[in-house]
Write a protein that holds these residues in place. Structure first.
Motif, PDB file in Angstrom:
ATOM      1  N   GLU A   1       0.808  -1.216   0.000  1.00 58.74           N
ATOM      2  CA  GLU A   1       0.000   0.000   0.000  1.00 58.74           C
ATOM      3  C   GLU A   1       0.842   1.267   0.000  1.00 58.74           C
ATOM      4  O   GLU A   1       0.616   2.178  -0.790  1.00 58.74           O
ATOM      5  CB  GLU A   1      -0.938   0.007   1.221  1.00 58.74           C
ATOM      6  CG  GLU A   1      -1.924  -1.144   1.255  1.00 58.74           C
ATOM      7  CD  GLU A   1      -2.915  -1.082   0.107  1.00 58.74           C
ATOM      8  OE1 GLU A   1      -3.187   0.039  -0.357  1.00 58.74           O
ATOM      9  OE2 GLU A   1      -3.398  -2.139  -0.323  1.00 58.74           O
ATOM     10  N   THR A   2       1.845   1.313   0.894  1.00 57.86           N
ATOM     11  CA  THR A   2       2.608   2.555   1.064  1.00 57.86           C
ATOM     12  C   THR A   2       3.843   2.619   0.197  1.00 57.86           C
ATOM     13  O   THR A   2       4.441   3.689   0.050  1.00 57.86           O
ATOM     14  CB  THR A   2       3.038   2.708   2.531  1.00 57.86           C
ATOM     15  OG1 THR A   2       3.974   1.662   2.854  1.00 57.86           O
ATOM     16  CG2 THR A   2       1.839   2.626   3.458  1.00 57.86           C
TER      17      THR A   2
ATOM     18  N   GLN B   1      -8.077  10.305  -3.456  1.00 57.69           N
ATOM     19  CA  GLN B   1      -8.181   8.970  -2.861  1.00 57.69           C
ATOM     20  C   GLN B   1      -6.881   8.189  -3.000  1.00 57.69           C
ATOM     21  O   GLN B   1      -6.555   7.361  -2.148  1.00 57.69           O
ATOM     22  CB  GLN B   1      -9.346   8.212  -3.500  1.00 57.69           C
ATOM     23  CG  GLN B   1     -10.697   8.757  -3.080  1.00 57.69           C
ATOM     24  CD  GLN B   1     -11.855   8.089  -3.800  1.00 57.69           C
ATOM     25  OE1 GLN B   1     -11.699   7.579  -4.914  1.00 57.69           O
ATOM     26  NE2 GLN B   1     -13.022   8.094  -3.175  1.00 57.69           N
ATOM     27  N   HIS B   2      -6.156   8.455  -4.076  1.00 59.47           N
ATOM     28  CA  HIS B   2      -4.849   7.810  -4.241  1.00 59.47           C
ATOM     29  C   HIS B   2      -3.823   8.437  -3.313  1.00 59.47           C
ATOM     30  O   HIS B   2      -3.099   7.742  -2.593  1.00 59.47           O
ATOM     31  CB  HIS B   2      -4.391   7.928  -5.696  1.00 59.47           C
ATOM     32  CG  HIS B   2      -3.005   7.414  -5.938  1.00 59.47           C
ATOM     33  ND1 HIS B   2      -1.876   8.219  -5.782  1.00 59.47           N
ATOM     34  CD2 HIS B   2      -2.550   6.192  -6.293  1.00 59.47           C
ATOM     35  CE1 HIS B   2      -0.804   7.496  -6.049  1.00 59.47           C
ATOM     36  NE2 HIS B   2      -1.180   6.268  -6.366  1.00 59.47           N
TER      37      HIS B   2
ATOM     38  N   ALA C   1      -4.796   4.674  10.466  1.00 54.36           N
ATOM     39  CA  ALA C   1      -4.738   4.478   9.017  1.00 54.36           C
ATOM     40  C   ALA C   1      -4.863   5.825   8.315  1.00 54.36           C
ATOM     41  O   ALA C   1      -5.560   6.723   8.813  1.00 54.36           O
ATOM     42  CB  ALA C   1      -5.862   3.547   8.574  1.00 54.36           C
ATOM     43  N   PRO C   2      -4.211   5.993   7.149  1.00 54.70           N
ATOM     44  CA  PRO C   2      -4.271   7.297   6.459  1.00 54.70           C
ATOM     45  C   PRO C   2      -5.686   7.798   6.198  1.00 54.70           C
ATOM     46  O   PRO C   2      -5.965   8.983   6.369  1.00 54.70           O
ATOM     47  CB  PRO C   2      -3.522   7.010   5.153  1.00 54.70           C
ATOM     48  CG  PRO C   2      -2.554   5.930   5.493  1.00 54.70           C
ATOM     49  CD  PRO C   2      -3.275   5.071   6.491  1.00 54.70           C
ATOM     50  N   MET C   3      -6.613   6.902   5.798  1.00 55.88           N
ATOM     51  CA  MET C   3      -7.976   7.352   5.485  1.00 55.88           C
ATOM     52  C   MET C   3      -8.714   7.873   6.715  1.00 55.88           C
ATOM     53  O   MET C   3      -9.719   8.573   6.592  1.00 55.88           O
ATOM     54  CB  MET C   3      -8.779   6.213   4.857  1.00 55.88           C
ATOM     55  CG  MET C   3      -8.569   6.053   3.364  1.00 55.88           C
ATOM     56  SD  MET C   3      -9.005   7.515   2.397  1.00 55.88           S
ATOM     57  CE  MET C   3     -10.778   7.563   2.633  1.00 55.88           C
TER      58      MET C   3
ATOM     59  N   GLN D   1      -3.649   7.908   0.650  1.00 59.86           N
ATOM     60  CA  GLN D   1      -3.135   6.633   1.147  1.00 59.86           C
ATOM     61  C   GLN D   1      -1.635   6.687   1.439  1.00 59.86           C
ATOM     62  O   GLN D   1      -1.088   5.784   2.079  1.00 59.86           O
ATOM     63  CB  GLN D   1      -3.403   5.521   0.119  1.00 59.86           C
ATOM     64  CG  GLN D   1      -4.875   5.270  -0.148  1.00 59.86           C
ATOM     65  CD  GLN D   1      -5.583   4.637   1.040  1.00 59.86           C
ATOM     66  OE1 GLN D   1      -4.943   4.161   1.967  1.00 59.86           O
ATOM     67  NE2 GLN D   1      -6.900   4.635   1.007  1.00 59.86           N
ATOM     68  N   HIS D   2      -0.954   7.727   0.963  1.00 56.30           N
ATOM     69  CA  HIS D   2       0.500   7.776   1.080  1.00 56.30           C
ATOM     70  C   HIS D   2       1.003   8.893   2.000  1.00 56.30           C
ATOM     71  O   HIS D   2       2.179   9.227   1.989  1.00 56.30           O
ATOM     72  CB  HIS D   2       1.112   7.948  -0.322  1.00 56.30           C
ATOM     73  CG  HIS D   2       0.732   6.842  -1.270  1.00 56.30           C
ATOM     74  ND1 HIS D   2      -0.296   6.966  -2.187  1.00 56.30           N
ATOM     75  CD2 HIS D   2       1.200   5.585  -1.394  1.00 56.30           C
ATOM     76  CE1 HIS D   2      -0.416   5.834  -2.848  1.00 56.30           C
ATOM     77  NE2 HIS D   2       0.475   4.978  -2.392  1.00 56.30           N
TER      78      HIS D   2
END
Length: 702
Positions: A19-20, A299-300, A403-405, A303-304
């Motif tokens: 993911e990251t 949204q992309h 979590a990032p979200m 996540q980072h």
């Protein structure tokens, strides 16, 4: 144990988070080749490709994957094996790379010995690949050309705004990188070549001193070149750039002309494809109105962000639909553009996005706690009404273990709380405190969840013939059931319209109508034509008719039992689209009704320009029939014109006998309203329909 095993391999091995893209492990050979002293904070795409963003190919690759790759900055080729593997209790991406540069070089030498045909065939095959980025393919082809011609350097220059920009370059391994080699040539440096290049000629020039670009603070760098070849890059008859080969071996120059003439055509097409893909990517990640990143990009990117320290601010313009209704959509768009500029100029290291309608977000990869809260406070002050609009604002900064979200969901929750307070105190005529839950519909996925859970109910409004008051049709309406009470549509439709989410509800109602009709037909019950409403945003969707047909054919409903309704108040920018869609519907056999005619935009041109078969007179006209002596005369002319055009007229909101008598005298054909029937649950309507069954309402075959 596994790490010890990998450290003993000469192949390069690394493991990255799915993911990251954080680099979790690199074996000794990999650390040495890429000079990795410490893995902390390293991203695989940055270490191995020098890129600030993750490789797009990572998302497209299957779980197990093999391919050949070329790393331009190392001038080296690798065969890689990639798989998803367990790593400390979670899944990660495992890469094993074996260098194949010696074998590739050997094949290049063999192709060189075989001649020009082999070179052209190999390069054309490379440029046709679609599994590797065009940029990498072009670099590989430049390497093939350079090695074949034993040249010092091969460079692509693309012509942009009267200068040629060096966009791709290969150099022989023993030539050091010139610091400013990837700069621009002024048009004066190549103006003499242009007439011949436009004719498709391959130029050979000797003894040239080339001035390369303008490096900040260093001036023009001069480079002496003994000889070089120039091949034009032409797309659709337009010169887009040129391919330069420096100091090719003299004995191969004649062969090179043939090769470059062919390869440059493939190269030009590949570069054009590269730009088209880049443009498509730009459009897919950016909002066309404001130029900010869009929801897809947000949204992309969210996540980072860093944990802890990453942060999100969420904001939404208050009452955007009302602003558009009162001042016009152009004014609303200009306001959104101003807001986008304001967010872009915040100068706090945040990246701005427009997510939807009047919804925006700011994203920090990392921000200090004090800076974040001060920025949030400043935004809340600025957007509290000091401008000619206001916006609800919320924000959240991540702490350890989140979590990032989480940053977005918490920021959005705070923004909604802010919005509720705004509507409580400033727009109580439209939003009430007990309707706060309506605002939850703006959250992603909430509308779909509430539909699935049965919170939305259809109510059926019967229609009657004026002549004998017999039941002749029905309009399907939508209600929201929340906490045991029924919420009327004027409390949630404006919100969904402002979010451009009405199409979800519209097609739900249409499918419910088809579902019930199918059941009644199968049971041999009486049926009448059913009308469903669609918002303007839904009606002008390019695939509107296709979606209708998918639902209708699934339930096998005859077209004569269906009626599509849209409101008469149209934005001028939609008028052409409405005309086109109305023609397509009529051609396909659908009956179109114009709803709420005569108040918002009394546009008689609609009668002639839009292909419809039913005209519904707005209830505000009907309510004024008894008090305005001029209105019956105007309605009589309108009804007469409709009859001449074979358009059925329906009066909405009939509540008194006197109104019905006047409408009968004017020639109106159908009515609906509280005088004859209230909107009712589907079960009640079905009972009424069964009692009113006549030969005219018997089931129709497919």
């Amino acid at each position: 144990m596994l790490a010890n095993f990998f450290d003993g391999l000469t192949d390069l091995v690394y493991i990255a988070d799915l993911e990251t893209h954080d680099l979790l492990y690199a074996n000794a050979a990999c650390r040495q080749r890429f000079r990795i002293a410490d893995l902390a904070g390293k991203k695989c795409h940055k270490v191995f490709h020098g890129s600030d963003t993750p490789c797009e190919s990572c998302e497209r690759r299957p779980a197990r994957h093999r391919e050949q790759v070329y790393l331009p900055h190392l001038n080296a080729h690798f065969k890689i094996y990639e798989a998803i593997a367990p790593w400390h209790g979670s899944k990660a991406r495992l890469i094993i790379a074996r260098e194949t540069t010696p074998q590739v070089r050997a094949r290049q030498i063999l192709r060189r010995e075989r001649g020009v045909e082999s070179l052209i065939g190999h390069c054309s095959h490379l440029l046709a690949e679609d599994s590797v980025s065009p940029h990498t393919l072009i670099l590989q082809v430049l390497a093939e050309i350079g090695l074949f011609l034993e040249a010092d350097r091969c460079t692509i220059f693309e012509i942009r705004k009267q200068q040629a920009s060096n966009t791709h370059e290969w150099m022989r391994e023993d030539i050091s990188q010139i610091r400013d080699s990837q700069l621009d040539l002024p048009e004066s440096a190549y103006a003499d070549w242009l007439p011949r290049l436009r004719k498709g000629e391959i130029l050979q020039l000797d003894g040239v001193r080339l001035g390369v670009g303008q490096h900040p603070g260093d001036g023009v760098h001069l480079r002496d070149i003994a000889s070089f070849l120039i091949a034009p890059l032409v797309v659709s008859g337009r010169l887009t750039g040129f391919l330069e080969v420096e100091n090719p071996t003299g004995s191969r120059v004649e062969e090179a002309r043939t090769a470059l003439a062919a390869i440059s055509k493939f190269m030009a097409a590949t570069i054009e494809r590269f730009h088209l893909l880049t443009t498509l990517e730009q459009h897919s990640r950016h909002d066309p109105l404001t130029g900010l990143g869009n929801r897809h990009a947000f949204q992309h990117d969210v996540q980072h962000i860093s944990v802890p320290g990453g942060a999100v601010a969420s904001l939404e313009v208050n009452g955007l639909k009302k602003i558009n209704d009162v001042h016009g959509i152009q004014h609303g768009d200009e306001m959104l553009i101003r807001l986008a500029g304001l967010l872009a100029d915040m100068e706090t290291g945040a990246h701005p996005y427009r997510l939807n309608g009047g919804e925006f977000a700011l994203l920090w990869n990392y921000v200090g706690k004090d800076v974040f809260h001060e920025t949030l406070r400043r935004m809340q002050v600025i957007l509290s009404g000091t401008l000619d609009f206001s916006a609800a604002v919320g924000g959240y900064r991540l702490t350890d273990g989140e979590a990032p979200m989480t940053a977005y969901t918490r920021a959005e929750a705070e923004m909604f709380a802010n919005k509720k307070a705004f509507y409580r105190h400033r727009e109580s005529d439209r939003y009430r405190p007990e309707g706060d839950h309506i605002l939850e519909l703006a959250r992603p996925g909430v509308l779909e969840r509430m539909l699935a859970e049965g919170n939305f109910l259809t109510y059926w409004q019967p229609k009657f013939k004026v002549a004998d008051r017999s039941l002749c049709g029905v309009e399907v309406l939508i209600r929201l059931q929340k906490d045991g009470r029924i919420v009327p549509p004027d409390q949630f439709i404006p919100l969904l319209e402002s979010l451009h989410r009405c199409h979800v509800l519209d097609f739900f109602v249409f499918e419910e109508a088809c579902r019930h009709l199918r059941a009644w037909i199968d049971e041999g019950r009486a049926v009448v034509p059913v009308a469903t409403n669609f918002s303007r945003h839904t009606f002008v969707m390019p695939d509107f008719l296709e979606q209708l047909e998918r639902i209708r054919t699934r339930y096998a409903i005859p077209l004569e039992l269906l009626q599509v309704e849209i409101t008469e108040s149209a934005d001028s920018r939609e008028h052409a689209s409405v005309q086109e869609m109305s023609r397509r519907l009529a051609h396909s056999g659908y009956h179109l009704a114009i709803d709420d005619f005569g108040v918002a935009h009394a546009n008689l041109a609609t009668l002639a320009e839009v292909d419809f078969s039913v005209l519904k007179l707005d209830k505000r006209l009907i309510s004024a029939l008894e008090d305005n002596p001029r209105l019956p005369k105007l309605l009589h002319m309108l009804i007469l014109a409709s009859h001449t055009l074979s358009i059925t007229t329906v009066a909405e909101g009939v509540e008194r006998d006197r109104q019905l008598d006047i409408l009968a005298g004017l020639g109106c054909q159908e009515v609906q309203g509280y005088l004859l029937a209230h909107p009712q649950p589907v079960e009640e309507f079905q009972q009424r329909l069964s009692l009113a069954a006549t030969p005219e309402t018997s089931p129709k075959g497919d």
